[in-house]
Design an enzyme around this catalytic site. Structure first.
Site, mmCIF file in Angstrom:
data_model
loop_
_atom_site.group_PDB
_atom_site.id
_atom_site.type_symbol
_atom_site.label_atom_id
_atom_site.label_comp_id
_atom_site.label_asym_id
_atom_site.label_seq_id
_atom_site.Cartn_x
_atom_site.Cartn_y
_atom_site.Cartn_z
ATOM 1 N N ASP A 1 -0.848 -6.393 -0.513
ATOM 2 C CA ASP A 1 -1.412 -5.692 0.761
ATOM 3 C C ASP A 1 -2.536 -5.252 1.703
ATOM 4 O OD1 ASP A 1 0.241 -4.444 2.981
ATOM 5 O OD2 ASP A 1 1.378 -2.978 1.759
ATOM 6 N N LYS B 1 -0.744 -10.029 3.047
ATOM 7 C CA LYS B 1 0.014 -9.647 4.359
ATOM 8 C C LYS B 1 -0.545 -8.166 4.429
ATOM 9 C CE LYS B 1 3.248 -6.084 4.243
ATOM 10 N NZ LYS B 1 3.073 -4.929 4.712
ATOM 11 N N ASP C 1 1.304 -1.477 -0.408
ATOM 12 C CA ASP C 1 -0.066 0.040 0.087
ATOM 13 C C ASP C 1 0.653 1.088 0.102
ATOM 14 O OD1 ASP C 1 1.075 -0.274 2.385
ATOM 15 O OD2 ASP C 1 -1.300 0.308 3.097
ATOM 16 N N SER C 2 2.210 0.917 -0.122
ATOM 17 C CA SER C 2 3.177 1.912 0.571
ATOM 18 C C SER C 2 2.307 2.256 -1.579
ATOM 19 C CB SER C 2 4.475 1.809 0.258
ATOM 20 O OG SER C 2 4.590 0.414 -0.804
ATOM 21 N N GLU D 1 -0.543 -5.482 8.953
ATOM 22 C CA GLU D 1 0.222 -4.663 9.631
ATOM 23 C C GLU D 1 -0.768 -5.099 11.087
ATOM 24 O OE1 GLU D 1 0.794 -0.606 9.471
ATOM 25 O OE2 GLU D 1 1.132 -1.073 7.595
ATOM 26 N N GLU E 1 10.392 -4.589 9.980
ATOM 27 C CA GLU E 1 10.314 -3.332 9.007
ATOM 28 C C GLU E 1 11.128 -2.261 10.391
ATOM 29 O OE1 GLU E 1 7.657 -1.191 6.847
ATOM 30 O OE2 GLU E 1 8.895 0.761 6.753
HETATM 31 O O1 KIV Z 1 3.252 -0.961 1.620
HETATM 32 C C1 KIV Z 1 4.177 -1.435 1.371
HETATM 33 O O2 KIV Z 1 5.021 -1.479 0.039
HETATM 34 C C2 KIV Z 1 4.950 -1.944 2.522
HETATM 35 C C3 KIV Z 1 6.631 -2.382 3.322
HETATM 36 C C4 KIV Z 1 7.034 -0.409 4.045
HETATM 37 C C5 KIV Z 1 6.984 -3.341 4.285
HETATM 38 O O3 KIV Z 1 4.224 -2.332 3.161
#
Ligand code: KIV
Length: 285
Positions: A87, A117, A48-49, A119, A186
């Protein structure tokens, strides 16, 4: 297209057993995915970056499931052989386990992801358990978790103090027990990452800025190639100045068009003389 075998979960665990580090990068688009697959990257994270690197937001919070699905589909088309991780964006799993399972399922059904993934630590263990129980491989994410950046007080190292480090170790255990097959650490101190890796039972530990002792490494693609204009995190090594190469090319384009040295004959198309004459006659009528 790449000839290599599709990377699977057993292949990742085999690499760990053989002491071979796993390679993981973020990616958000088709042409970059193609290059990463060709380069032999094991795993891709459609992070989600992308909210920051691709869409220009100040944080990852405005990113939606629709954004994530669209970019995951693009990446899968470019990289059919990588192990693809979707993500889960802000509020796609926090409200309830049911919401988490439904949205995790979308990554698998609509974008052919191999895993998701999310968090969070012990407080998200039931989400991980629900997702894994639905047959979807899940990765946890601890340390600096960008969706909680406000609560964490900014983009800074997590777990420098013994108490905070212990909480990260406890969180890692809880995620592993809930069924996460991997955990991303991270911006956690190297020794904390080492302790978690040594204590992991059947769980792959990945590092982003957390040192060399994990089972593999993740980097954000835009940071590696100087493609994110706002800042360069300390943990990112520059592997190529692609941003500079592109900027130089763009500047040259502006200059050549302005001074009329582009285009040249090889950059346009002609028509046969007789066809042109016939056209002129038609226009005269
Ligand atoms: O969104 C992303 O790219 C991430 C990384 C910062 C690990 O979660």
């Amino acid at each position: 297209m790449s000839e290599r075998k599709k990377v699977s979960l057993p292949m990742l665990f085999r690499k760990v057993a053989e002491g071979k580090p796993i390679t993981w990068l973020t990616c958000y688009d088709y042409p970059t995915a193609y290059l990463q697959d060709q380069a032999g990257i094991d795993m891709i994270l459609v992070g989600d970056s992308l909210g920051m690197t691709m869409l220009g937001y100040e944080s990852t919070l405005p990113v939606t499931m629709e954004d994530m699905i669209r970019h995951s589909q693009d990446v899968r088309r470019g990289a059919p052989n990588v192990f693809l991780v979707g993500d889960m964006p802000y509020m796609s799993y926090q409200p309830s386990t049911e919401t988490a399972i439904r949205n995790a399922g979308r990554f698998m059904a609509e974008a052919s992801c191999d895993a998701i993934k999310l968090e969070g630590g012990v407080e998200m263990a039931d989400r991980i358990h629900g997702i894994v129980s639905s047959g979807i491989p899940a990765i946890g994410h601890l340390g600096l978790t960008p969706q909680s950046v406000s609560a964490l007080g900014g983009f800074r190292v997590q777990g420098k103090g013994a108490l905070q480090a212990k909480k990260i170790l406890d969180d890692a255990k809880a995620l592993e027990e809930a069924g996460a097959f991997a955990i991303l650490l991270e911006m956690v101190p190297d020794r904390v990452c080492q302790l978690i890796t040594e204590r992991a039972n059947n769980c792959i530990i990945m590092s982003l800025g957390s040192g060399p002792h994990a089972h593999g490494q993740l980097l954000i693609y835009h940071d590696m190639f100087g493609l994110y204009p706002r800042f360069k995190p300390r943990m990112a090594k520059i592997f190529g100045e692609a941003g500079k190469v592109i900027l130089d090319g763009l500047t040259q384009y502006v200059q050549e068009v302005s001074e009329k040295s582009f285009p040249q004959a090889e950059n346009w198309f002609t028509m046969p003389d007789e066809e042109y004459e016939e056209l002129l006659q038609m226009l005269d009528k």
